[in-house]
Design a protein around this motif. Sequence first.
Motif, short mmCIF file in Angstrom:
data_model
loop_
_atom_site.label_atom_id
_atom_site.label_comp_id
_atom_site.label_asym_id
_atom_site.label_seq_id
_atom_site.Cartn_x
_atom_site.Cartn_y
_atom_site.Cartn_z
N PHE A 134 39.52 -23.83 -68.05
CA PHE A 134 39.51 -22.50 -66.98
C PHE A 134 40.56 -21.77 -67.19
O PHE A 134 40.54 -20.55 -66.86
N GLU A 135 41.87 -22.24 -67.42
CA GLU A 135 42.99 -21.17 -67.61
C GLU A 135 42.59 -20.08 -68.44
O GLU A 135 43.09 -18.93 -68.30
N ARG A 138 40.07 -17.96 -67.09
CA ARG A 138 40.57 -17.16 -65.89
C ARG A 138 41.36 -15.93 -66.46
O ARG A 138 41.24 -14.74 -65.91
N GLU A 142 40.29 -12.13 -65.83
CA GLU A 142 41.04 -11.29 -64.85
C GLU A 142 41.55 -9.91 -65.90
O GLU A 142 41.81 -9.03 -65.41
N TYR A 153 37.71 -17.44 -56.88
CA TYR A 153 36.73 -18.32 -57.56
C TYR A 153 35.81 -19.19 -56.62
O TYR A 153 36.66 -19.73 -55.89
#
Length: 188
Positions: A134-135, A138, A142, A153
């Motif tokens: 996920f990081e 993300r 972004e 989210y």
Amino acid sequence: MSYAERLWELLLPLGPYSRQGVYTAGELAGEGHALDGVEAALDELEREAMLDTAEGYGLEKIESLLVHRPVAETAPDRRAALSALLRIGGDSFTLAAINDNLRGCGLNVAVSETGEPGVVEIRFPDVPGIPDGFEQLRKIIEEILPCHLQANYVYWYITWKMVEEKFHTWGEIGSGDHTWQELEKMVR
């Protein structure tokens, strides 16, 4: 047909060249072999220079120009992701363009407006819970989103109803010896 054969065909009408001539045959074979190598190198260069056909170092060179590497493994997926990233420009900030760019990057993401100015919701429609990696996702999301937007989210989780539709008895669930995380990924 190799270049040696092409050279023979070009020179035979001239008369003095014979395939039995030791010097002539050796010279044309050597030149033909060198030209075959040049042709192979040019074919590879042409393939790797075009995003639509690149398979190896051409994709790596384009990826090295970008801040993040696309989330894709196969060559066709990498080409699609790079194409989407390279399309991002001054007019890429409509909701449809943002979703298109994110999908093109290989991300299973859906961005939608919330009705509140400057706020969008980001969902992972086919992934229950928080997606793996996920990081990294993300960061990529972004960077593609316009910086003035707040990204909320939204995650979804499986329900008992979904489990009941997939497995008809508790015995079916127990016989598989599944963890909850495995069940989440099985039920969509």
